[in-house]
Design an enzyme around this catalytic site. Sequence first.
Site, PDB file in Angstrom:
ATOM      1  N   PRO A  60      -1.359  26.577  17.341  1.00  0.00           N
ATOM      2  CA  PRO A  60      -0.718  25.806  16.071  1.00  0.00           C
ATOM      3  C   PRO A  60      -0.528  24.377  16.253  1.00  0.00           C
ATOM      4  O   PRO A  60      -0.244  23.624  15.075  1.00  0.00           O
ATOM      5  CB  PRO A  60       0.598  26.732  15.851  1.00  0.00           C
ATOM      6  CG  PRO A  60       0.445  27.825  16.638  1.00  0.00           C
ATOM      7  CD  PRO A  60      -0.715  27.547  17.899  1.00  0.00           C
ATOM      8  N   ASP A 148     -11.659  21.743  21.485  1.00  0.00           N
ATOM      9  CA  ASP A 148     -12.099  22.057  22.802  1.00  0.00           C
ATOM     10  C   ASP A 148     -11.209  22.693  23.815  1.00  0.00           C
ATOM     11  O   ASP A 148     -11.628  23.091  24.561  1.00  0.00           O
ATOM     12  CB  ASP A 148     -13.038  20.753  23.440  1.00  0.00           C
ATOM     13  CG  ASP A 148     -14.191  20.665  22.419  1.00  0.00           C
ATOM     14  OD1 ASP A 148     -14.786  21.260  21.859  1.00  0.00           O
ATOM     15  OD2 ASP A 148     -14.247  19.485  22.012  1.00  0.00           O
ATOM     16  N   GLY A 149      -9.816  22.129  23.763  1.00  0.00           N
ATOM     17  CA  GLY A 149      -9.028  22.468  24.618  1.00  0.00           C
ATOM     18  C   GLY A 149      -8.875  24.009  24.624  1.00  0.00           C
ATOM     19  O   GLY A 149      -8.326  24.625  25.669  1.00  0.00           O
ATOM     20  N   GLU A 153      -9.455  27.222  27.521  1.00  0.00           N
ATOM     21  CA  GLU A 153      -8.499  28.241  28.098  1.00  0.00           C
ATOM     22  C   GLU A 153      -9.029  29.401  27.916  1.00  0.00           C
ATOM     23  O   GLU A 153      -9.098  30.276  28.716  1.00  0.00           O
ATOM     24  CB  GLU A 153      -7.013  27.750  27.404  1.00  0.00           C
ATOM     25  CG  GLU A 153      -6.418  26.421  27.996  1.00  0.00           C
ATOM     26  CD  GLU A 153      -4.821  26.549  27.919  1.00  0.00           C
ATOM     27  OE1 GLU A 153      -4.351  27.863  27.291  1.00  0.00           O
ATOM     28  OE2 GLU A 153      -4.230  25.818  28.197  1.00  0.00           O
ATOM     29  N   ASP A 370     -14.143  19.589  29.805  1.00  0.00           N
ATOM     30  CA  ASP A 370     -13.703  20.001  28.369  1.00  0.00           C
ATOM     31  C   ASP A 370     -12.486  19.177  28.048  1.00  0.00           C
ATOM     32  O   ASP A 370     -11.758  19.919  27.052  1.00  0.00           O
ATOM     33  CB  ASP A 370     -13.670  21.400  28.375  1.00  0.00           C
ATOM     34  CG  ASP A 370     -14.858  22.264  28.553  1.00  0.00           C
ATOM     35  OD1 ASP A 370     -16.035  21.626  28.720  1.00  0.00           O
ATOM     36  OD2 ASP A 370     -14.824  23.592  28.984  1.00  0.00           O
TER      37      ASP A 370
END
Length: 393
Positions: A60, A148-149, A153, A370
């Site tokens: 979020p 992308d983060g 993960e 990334d």
Amino acid sequence: MLRSNCCISIRPYTAKQPSFLRAKHSISSSLSSGRITLHGGGSAAVSPSRLRDLVFVVNPQGANGRTAKEWKKLLPYLRTRLGKDCNVSVYLTVCYALVACVCVCGYYCLLTPPQIKEYLTSGPSHAIDITREAIRDGADAVIAVGGDGTLHEVVNGFFWEGKPVSNLNGQASHSAALGLIPLGTGSDFVRTFGWDNDPCEAVERIARGIRSRIDVGVIDHKGSDLHYFINVADVHLSAKAGFYASKYKKFGSLCYVIGALQAFMGHHNRDMRIKVNGGEWEIYPQVTALCVGNAKYFGGGMKITPNAVPGNGNLEVVVLQDFKWYDFILKLHKLYNGTHLSVNNVSSRSVQSIEIEEVSESGSIYVQSDGEHLGFLPRKFQVLPGAIDMIIS
């Protein structure tokens, strides 16, 4: 405990072991368009006797809070599009899916409306743990919702101690797929496939559920856990710029420009040695940046590794040497359109593995993958061919 008649028991989520048939596709690249295309007929199928169990991992706080707003707008469409093939009780309104929204920044975990519950999370890497638990519990797919983060993960959650999580329980017949709904700042990975940055289009892909095997990069550092990447890993100036850019995400895509300007302050090109595919060490003098691509784009749209294909069993390594600050200004357009390989002091090669060390061993050469800061050289990068099933079309 919430219960539905969709064969799902929520703990906050637990699913029965899946059984389904998958289409096998190969991936090829159209270098002129940068689009990845699929070859092979058929589509992924789910047994009519059961419903797919999907887990959505949402950040979020992504894109300075925009991800949360866009996710709320998307939910009605997602429920409508994915709900028509599922008979669901009043407690679970999203069809053939259980939706778990996991805050990567560590605030809360939500079940999709109308039933909302809150759970405390342990920190920024909690999405990795959620992904692992979902796969162990038999999820058919884990969908990263964000940039992308978040995707990074979730990809790391597909592995545990150097092995795919799907192999740890001995259920060889089950392989969870990776999905993506781009709602982040950069969303560079989707560019390689020629996808629009459109969440509704992404929901359509998830509804069709066609899979293909894609490669994953793995980064090894002695004394540390293995780290995985799906897009681009990079070293030195670009990695340093990414480290600073992460501090300015509130400025949107402008954060990459600010990060690059800050990284240039006090920057010096460094001599490095590399070993490709276990061969002999080679000296690369005055390296400005070195990029290892499983896919093509990074940094908000730079086509840095234009020949990378996330399904050919190779990584593309692009090395920029002896660049000055004005070189980036004069050649920036080439970096964005992928024509920089014709520039002097830029080289490219296809590898299965590459080890990188700094000659002077200063311990100050940044490494990221990334867009996530990983520390400093030395590092070894290698490809894991066909490591993940991805919902691709």
